[in-house]
Design a protein around this motif. Structure first.
Motif, PDB file in Angstrom:
ATOM      1  N   SER A  58     -19.376  13.343   3.237  1.00 56.24           N
ATOM      2  CA  SER A  58     -18.264  14.391   3.098  1.00 56.24           C
ATOM      3  C   SER A  58     -17.403  14.431   4.044  1.00 56.24           C
ATOM      4  O   SER A  58     -16.075  14.633   3.513  1.00 56.24           O
ATOM      5  N   LEU A  59     -17.567  14.004   5.170  1.00 54.84           N
ATOM      6  CA  LEU A  59     -16.534  14.184   6.298  1.00 54.84           C
ATOM      7  C   LEU A  59     -15.562  12.825   5.911  1.00 54.84           C
ATOM      8  O   LEU A  59     -14.222  13.045   6.268  1.00 54.84           O
ATOM      9  N   VAL A  60     -16.071  11.755   5.733  1.00 53.29           N
ATOM     10  CA  VAL A  60     -15.314  10.608   5.415  1.00 53.29           C
ATOM     11  C   VAL A  60     -14.518  10.906   4.076  1.00 53.29           C
ATOM     12  O   VAL A  60     -13.351  10.555   3.923  1.00 53.29           O
ATOM     13  N   GLN A  61     -15.330  11.367   2.806  1.00 49.18           N
ATOM     14  CA  GLN A  61     -14.556  11.850   1.690  1.00 49.18           C
ATOM     15  C   GLN A  61     -13.294  12.984   1.940  1.00 49.18           C
ATOM     16  O   GLN A  61     -12.169  13.099   1.290  1.00 49.18           O
ATOM     17  N   ALA A  62     -13.609  13.830   3.023  1.00 45.11           N
ATOM     18  CA  ALA A  62     -12.603  14.668   3.038  1.00 45.11           C
ATOM     19  C   ALA A  62     -11.551  14.483   3.696  1.00 45.11           C
ATOM     20  O   ALA A  62     -10.221  14.970   3.330  1.00 45.11           O
ATOM     21  N   PHE A  63     -11.453  13.825   4.864  1.00 47.76           N
ATOM     22  CA  PHE A  63     -10.468  13.482   5.848  1.00 47.76           C
ATOM     23  C   PHE A  63      -9.868  12.240   5.518  1.00 47.76           C
ATOM     24  O   PHE A  63      -8.635  11.983   5.969  1.00 47.76           O
ATOM     25  N   PHE A  64     -10.622  11.029   4.946  1.00 47.26           N
ATOM     26  CA  PHE A  64      -9.995   9.793   5.200  1.00 47.26           C
ATOM     27  C   PHE A  64      -9.895   9.109   3.635  1.00 47.26           C
ATOM     28  O   PHE A  64      -8.822   8.458   3.477  1.00 47.26           O
ATOM     29  N   MET A  65     -10.692   9.395   2.780  1.00 48.19           N
ATOM     30  CA  MET A  65     -10.743   8.861   1.466  1.00 48.19           C
ATOM     31  C   MET A  65      -9.517   9.109   0.640  1.00 48.19           C
ATOM     32  O   MET A  65      -8.933   8.002   0.093  1.00 48.19           O
ATOM     33  N   PRO A  66      -8.889  10.367   0.811  1.00 49.29           N
ATOM     34  CA  PRO A  66      -7.590  10.466   0.001  1.00 49.29           C
ATOM     35  C   PRO A  66      -6.400   9.822   0.569  1.00 49.29           C
ATOM     36  O   PRO A  66      -5.440   9.102  -0.071  1.00 49.29           O
ATOM     37  N   ASN A  67      -6.531   9.565   1.883  1.00 46.52           N
ATOM     38  CA  ASN A  67      -5.298   8.718   2.565  1.00 46.52           C
ATOM     39  C   ASN A  67      -5.451   7.400   2.277  1.00 46.52           C
ATOM     40  O   ASN A  67      -4.429   6.564   2.205  1.00 46.52           O
ATOM     41  N   ALA A  68      -6.654   6.841   2.229  1.00 41.32           N
ATOM     42  CA  ALA A  68      -6.834   5.545   2.033  1.00 41.32           C
ATOM     43  C   ALA A  68      -6.477   5.080   0.569  1.00 41.32           C
ATOM     44  O   ALA A  68      -6.023   4.048   0.379  1.00 41.32           O
ATOM     45  N   GLU A  69      -6.989   5.826  -0.500  1.00 42.50           N
ATOM     46  CA  GLU A  69      -6.244   5.827  -1.803  1.00 42.50           C
ATOM     47  C   GLU A  69      -5.205   5.571  -1.854  1.00 42.50           C
ATOM     48  O   GLU A  69      -4.455   5.073  -2.700  1.00 42.50           O
ATOM     49  N   GLU A  70      -4.250   6.360  -1.104  1.00 38.81           N
ATOM     50  CA  GLU A  70      -2.545   6.518  -1.319  1.00 38.81           C
ATOM     51  C   GLU A  70      -1.977   5.432  -0.510  1.00 38.81           C
ATOM     52  O   GLU A  70      -0.739   5.377  -0.733  1.00 38.81           O
ATOM     53  N   PHE A  71      -2.571   4.603   0.233  1.00 42.95           N
ATOM     54  CA  PHE A  71      -1.986   3.839   1.183  1.00 42.95           C
ATOM     55  C   PHE A  71      -1.068   2.608   0.251  1.00 42.95           C
ATOM     56  O   PHE A  71      -0.117   2.256   0.630  1.00 42.95           O
ATOM     57  N   SER A  72      -2.043   2.049  -0.704  1.00 44.57           N
ATOM     58  CA  SER A  72      -1.148   1.140  -1.608  1.00 44.57           C
ATOM     59  C   SER A  72       0.320   1.726  -2.236  1.00 44.57           C
ATOM     60  O   SER A  72       0.938   1.189  -2.531  1.00 44.57           O
ATOM     61  N   GLU A  73      -0.010   3.104  -2.614  1.00 40.55           N
ATOM     62  CA  GLU A  73       1.141   3.772  -3.256  1.00 40.55           C
ATOM     63  C   GLU A  73       2.225   4.041  -2.158  1.00 40.55           C
ATOM     64  O   GLU A  73       3.441   3.821  -2.433  1.00 40.55           O
ATOM     65  N   LEU A  74       1.925   4.210  -0.896  1.00 44.14           N
ATOM     66  CA  LEU A  74       3.017   4.146  -0.017  1.00 44.14           C
ATOM     67  C   LEU A  74       3.652   2.967   0.262  1.00 44.14           C
ATOM     68  O   LEU A  74       4.915   2.720   0.401  1.00 44.14           O
ATOM     69  N   ILE A  75       2.932   1.741   0.208  1.00 41.58           N
ATOM     70  CA  ILE A  75       3.410   0.417   0.345  1.00 41.58           C
ATOM     71  C   ILE A  75       4.448   0.189  -0.967  1.00 41.58           C
ATOM     72  O   ILE A  75       5.577  -0.037  -0.643  1.00 41.58           O
ATOM     73  N   ARG A  76       3.757   0.514  -2.190  1.00 46.39           N
ATOM     74  CA  ARG A  76       4.753   0.305  -3.322  1.00 46.39           C
ATOM     75  C   ARG A  76       5.892   1.224  -3.408  1.00 46.39           C
ATOM     76  O   ARG A  76       7.032   0.655  -3.813  1.00 46.39           O
ATOM     77  N   THR A  77       5.853   2.261  -3.004  1.00 46.02           N
ATOM     78  CA  THR A  77       7.024   3.326  -3.291  1.00 46.02           C
ATOM     79  C   THR A  77       7.874   3.383  -1.853  1.00 46.02           C
ATOM     80  O   THR A  77       9.129   3.729  -2.070  1.00 46.02           O
ATOM     81  N   GLY A  78       7.634   2.798  -1.014  1.00 43.30           N
ATOM     82  CA  GLY A  78       8.438   2.487   0.191  1.00 43.30           C
ATOM     83  C   GLY A  78       8.139   3.759   1.221  1.00 43.30           C
ATOM     84  O   GLY A  78       8.770   3.826   2.236  1.00 43.30           O
ATOM     85  N   GLY A  79       6.944   4.396   1.080  1.00 39.37           N
ATOM     86  CA  GLY A  79       6.566   5.633   2.089  1.00 39.37           C
ATOM     87  C   GLY A  79       6.200   5.147   3.237  1.00 39.37           C
ATOM     88  O   GLY A  79       6.485   5.590   4.091  1.00 39.37           O
ATOM     89  N   LEU A  80       5.873   3.797   3.266  1.00 36.00           N
ATOM     90  CA  LEU A  80       5.221   3.343   4.516  1.00 36.00           C
ATOM     91  C   LEU A  80       6.496   3.132   5.600  1.00 36.00           C
ATOM     92  O   LEU A  80       6.283   3.380   6.687  1.00 36.00           O
ATOM     93  N   ASP A  81       7.597   2.787   4.771  1.00 37.52           N
ATOM     94  CA  ASP A  81       8.719   2.460   5.661  1.00 37.52           C
ATOM     95  C   ASP A  81       9.221   3.748   6.620  1.00 37.52           C
ATOM     96  O   ASP A  81       9.246   3.757   7.681  1.00 37.52           O
TER      97      ASP A  81
END
Length: 262
Positions: A58-81
């Motif tokens: 539950s701790l992993v799913q609450a604090f890290f999973m949503p962010n890990a899921e969005e990492f590829s979107e950050l790369i694709r949309t330029g949010g990582l810049d």
């Protein structure tokens, strides 16, 4: 919690899944007194093991999973810049952008199950078990180690998005291999399962994630008399190696990043 109805439905869904698991294992224990002959994992101890699984997941799913899921979107949309321009460590910023509060409902369910299991263990007619203060402190410490190992594995898989663009298959792989952590490690240490035991203890150490804290609190490992301190020591080493490895993979991935606009 912007969408409250969705938040409540998520909580109800998570607790429903937890109750189904509890019901399933209650059925299992109608046919056997322990998970594996001679392992010591009777019903009450195994439910303490399950509660530990829910705490960590539950701790992993609450604090890290949503962010890990969005990492590829950050790369694709330029949010990582924009993340790279911030005056803060990028891995820290990427890892803690969002929190899924509804996932903590399983943490609350785990507290209830752990409390019931500990009460029953303390009131056994023969060989009652009351954890010492040292056991509780070590339990919390190694639950934290378990969260770190799970996070390290997740961030490694997420970092591959820089090279692959989309890595949903590898991300699903995280769910597959972490399923091995949901059961006592003794069940793998027999026959052809020995290969899995070695692989998921020493190479991808997901078996120590739940097994070490659960054993410390519930037995069969007693933190004061156990001859399996090597496993406790290995959990600490595995945590440090996992953090260092994930850090190395993430920095290598950022080194290969060429911006969404390039």
């Amino acid at each position: 919690m912007t969408f409250r109805t969705n938040f409540i439905l998520d909580c109800v869904s998570s607790i429903g899944w937890t109750l189904m698991n509890v019901g399933f294992y209650l059925i299992i224990f109608q046919f056997t007194p322990t998970i594996g002959e001679g392992t010591g994992w009777d019903q009450d101890r195994f439910f303490l093991f399950l509660a530990t699984t829910w705490f960590i997941n539950s701790l992993v799913q609450a604090f890290f999973m949503p962010n890990a899921e969005e990492f590829s979107e950050l790369i694709r949309t330029g949010g990582l810049d924009f993340a790279l321009l911030k005056p803060i460590d990028t891995q820290f910023l990427i890892s803690f952008r969002k929190v899924s509060w509804s996932s903590l409902s399983n943490f609350a369910a785990g507290l209830v199950i752990a409390a019931v299991a500990l009460y029953r263990l303390a009131h056994h007619e023969t060989d009652p078990l009351v954890p010492s203060a040292l056991s509780v402190v070590l339990y919390v410490l190694f639950c934290g180690c378990g969260v770190v190992i799970m996070y390290s594995l997740m961030i490694c898989l997420s970092a591959t998005s820089v090279w692959l663009g989309r890595n949903q298959t590898l991300y699903n792989f995280w769910f597959y291999i972490t399923n091995f952590s949901r059961y006592p490690m003794e069940i793998y240490n027999r026959g052809w399962g020995t290969t899995l035991y070695g692989l998921f203890t020493f190479v991808i150490p997901v078996l120590v994630v739940v097994n070490v804290p659960a054993r410390i609190l519930a037995q069969p490992v007693n933190p004061e008399t156990s001859d399996q301190w090597w496993l406790v020591g290995w959990a600490l080493v595995a945590t440090l190696v996992s953090v260092a490895g994930s850090r190395w993979v993430f920095r290598r991935a950022l080194g290969s990043y060429r911006s969404a606009s390039s």
